[in-house]
Design a protein around this motif. Structure first.
Motif, short mmCIF file in Angstrom:
data_model
loop_
_atom_site.label_atom_id
_atom_site.label_comp_id
_atom_site.label_asym_id
_atom_site.label_seq_id
_atom_site.Cartn_x
_atom_site.Cartn_y
_atom_site.Cartn_z
N GLN A 176 37.57 48.92 65.79
CA GLN A 176 38.78 49.27 66.54
C GLN A 176 38.98 50.78 66.65
N GLY A 177 38.26 51.54 65.85
CA GLY A 177 38.42 52.99 65.86
C GLY A 177 39.71 53.45 65.18
N VAL A 178 40.14 52.68 64.15
CA VAL A 178 41.37 53.04 63.44
C VAL A 178 41.03 53.33 61.97
N GLU A 179 42.02 53.86 61.26
CA GLU A 179 41.83 54.21 59.85
C GLU A 179 41.58 52.94 59.03
N PRO A 180 40.55 52.94 58.17
CA PRO A 180 40.27 51.76 57.33
C PRO A 180 41.00 51.83 55.99
N TRP A 181 41.00 50.72 55.28
CA TRP A 181 41.45 50.74 53.89
C TRP A 181 40.42 51.52 53.06
N THR A 182 40.90 52.47 52.26
CA THR A 182 39.99 53.27 51.42
C THR A 182 40.36 53.19 49.95
N ALA A 183 41.25 52.29 49.59
CA ALA A 183 41.65 52.10 48.20
C ALA A 183 41.93 50.62 47.97
N VAL A 184 41.70 50.17 46.74
CA VAL A 184 42.02 48.80 46.37
C VAL A 184 42.84 48.83 45.08
N GLN A 185 43.78 47.90 44.96
CA GLN A 185 44.61 47.81 43.77
C GLN A 185 44.48 46.40 43.20
N LEU A 186 44.07 46.33 41.93
CA LEU A 186 43.80 45.06 41.27
C LEU A 186 44.24 45.13 39.81
N ARG A 187 44.36 43.99 39.18
CA ARG A 187 44.65 43.96 37.74
C ARG A 187 43.35 44.23 36.99
N TYR A 188 43.40 45.15 36.02
CA TYR A 188 42.17 45.47 35.30
C TYR A 188 42.51 46.18 34.01
N SER A 189 41.77 45.84 32.94
CA SER A 189 41.96 46.47 31.65
C SER A 189 40.67 46.31 30.85
N TYR A 190 40.69 46.82 29.63
CA TYR A 190 39.49 46.73 28.78
C TYR A 190 39.20 45.29 28.39
N VAL A 191 40.21 44.54 28.02
CA VAL A 191 40.06 43.11 27.74
C VAL A 191 40.24 42.35 29.04
N VAL A 192 39.39 41.39 29.30
CA VAL A 192 39.41 40.68 30.57
C VAL A 192 39.58 39.18 30.34
N PRO A 193 40.19 38.48 31.28
CA PRO A 193 40.32 37.02 31.14
C PRO A 193 39.00 36.31 31.42
N ARG A 194 38.96 35.04 31.08
CA ARG A 194 37.80 34.23 31.43
C ARG A 194 37.62 34.21 32.95
N PRO A 195 36.39 34.20 33.43
CA PRO A 195 36.18 34.08 34.88
C PRO A 195 36.87 32.83 35.42
N GLY A 196 37.64 33.01 36.46
CA GLY A 196 38.33 31.89 37.08
C GLY A 196 39.62 31.48 36.41
N ALA A 197 40.00 32.14 35.32
CA ALA A 197 41.24 31.78 34.63
C ALA A 197 42.44 32.10 35.52
N VAL A 198 43.41 31.21 35.51
CA VAL A 198 44.64 31.41 36.27
C VAL A 198 45.65 32.09 35.36
N LEU A 199 46.06 33.29 35.73
CA LEU A 199 47.02 34.04 34.91
C LEU A 199 48.43 33.56 35.19
N PRO A 200 49.32 33.65 34.21
CA PRO A 200 50.70 33.18 34.43
C PRO A 200 51.46 34.02 35.44
N GLU A 201 51.02 35.26 35.64
CA GLU A 201 51.66 36.12 36.64
C GLU A 201 51.13 35.74 38.02
N GLY A 202 51.92 35.04 38.78
CA GLY A 202 51.47 34.55 40.08
C GLY A 202 51.06 35.68 41.01
N GLY A 203 49.92 35.52 41.64
CA GLY A 203 49.47 36.49 42.63
C GLY A 203 48.62 37.61 42.09
N HIS A 204 48.51 37.74 40.76
CA HIS A 204 47.68 38.79 40.20
C HIS A 204 46.20 38.48 40.45
#
Length: 317
Positions: A176-204
């Protein structure tokens, strides 16, 4: 002493509860202290924090930020403001049923209301707060791009999006010739949940290996929310949710505690230093409720982990 990759990231002040859990006086104190400590980026959203206030629609955080900016002449030149559209309820207390979404009209209306609350004519980064697959991605990308072309937004980002959706949107933006997304925001820390685990915080959406690889390959800024897991590293009354219940968590917590004790710093500071020296670079979003907590967190910038210490932390699985 050999060091890890040079710092290219910085802590971000999360303003989610400004105007709700944190009253205006405390919010101003935190904002002032953040600037005094050399902080730059402040992150909010148009929906913050609708679930904490009788209004049921949000906007409190942006209003407090707007009043703080107005009360501090010249501070706008020292800070950068990021906000988000997508999740604000259009009907009080009706979420997600009436969430605004990411249609072209919703994006434009939501952003205009954010500018009014903030008392600004421009923000430094605008996020798509989460996916909206009911709207063609081409429409969403074009609407965000138009805001940049009009001068109201400097940069664009995607929060809580799958990596393939982000890259699809970036390809559409190029076409389209428009500005793209150049940043992403996600939940992340040193300790990580099991792959595919559903966190109690909806939408994270947790940063998995593919999202980390994507950010590194495409040189996207990665902003990490909940980097300190709401106090779980240092407070017995804030246990990790069930999704983190796996052997790797215990091993990582043990190594984290040992490193913190050896360095004479807090576990939170080790986690933040680990994130700040991460590849790809990670901007941890600090959700704090006191100036003491903020000062401790910002001090992590001075803690640079040497290669052997970082490898020791990284190698725990």
């Amino acid at each position: 002493m050999e060091l890890t990759n040079p710092r290219t990231a910085e802590p971000v002040l999360g303003a989610m509860y400004f105007g709700t859990r944190a009253d205006e006086a405390l919010s101003f104190d935190l904002l002032d202290a953040f600037v005094d400590l050399g902080g730059t980026w402040i992150d909010t959203a148009n929906c913050y924090a609708f679930w904490e206030d009788p209004s049921g629609v949000g906007g409190q955080s942006e209003r407090v930020l707007g009043r703080w900016l107005a009360a501090r002449p010249g501070v706008r030149d020292r800070v950068r403001i990021a906000t988000k559209v997508r999740h604000q309820p259009l009907v009080p207390h009706d979420w997600p049923g009436s969430a605004e979404g990411l249609s072209a009209g919703a994006i434009r209306r939501g952003f205009a209301a954010s500018l009014e609350r903030l008392g600004l004519d421009r923000v430094d980064l605008l996020w798509a707060h989460a996916e909206d697959r009911s709207v063609p991605l081409e429409e969403t990308v074009a609407a965000f791009g138009a805001l940049v072309a009009e001068g109201g937004v400097a940069r664009l980002g995607a929060s809580n999006h799958a990596a393939w959706r982000v890259e699809q949107a970036r390809a559409i933006a190029r076409a389209q010739g428009v500005e793209p997304w150049t940043a992403v925001q996600l939940r992340y820390s040193y300790v990580v949940p099991r792959p595919g685990a559903v966190l109690p915080e909806g939408g994270h959406v947790h940063a998995e290996r593919d999202q980390l690889d994507h950010a590194e390959a495409e040189r996207l800024d990665l902003w990490a929310y909940s980097p300190l897991l709401t106090g779980a590293y240092v407070r017995a009354d804030r246990p990790l949710s069930e999704g983190y219940d796996h052997p790797g968590t215990a091993r990582r917590l043990q190594t984290l505690a040992a490193v913190a004790d050896e360095l004479g710093v807090t576990r939170n500071q080790v986690v933040l230093a680990w994130l700040l020296g991460h590849t790809p670079a990670v901007h941890p979003i600090l959700g704090v409720s006191s100036v003491v907590q903020l000062t401790e967190a910002m001090a992590a910038r001075d803690l640079v982990l040497d290669v052997s210490t970082r490898a020791r932390l990284d190698d725990v699985r």
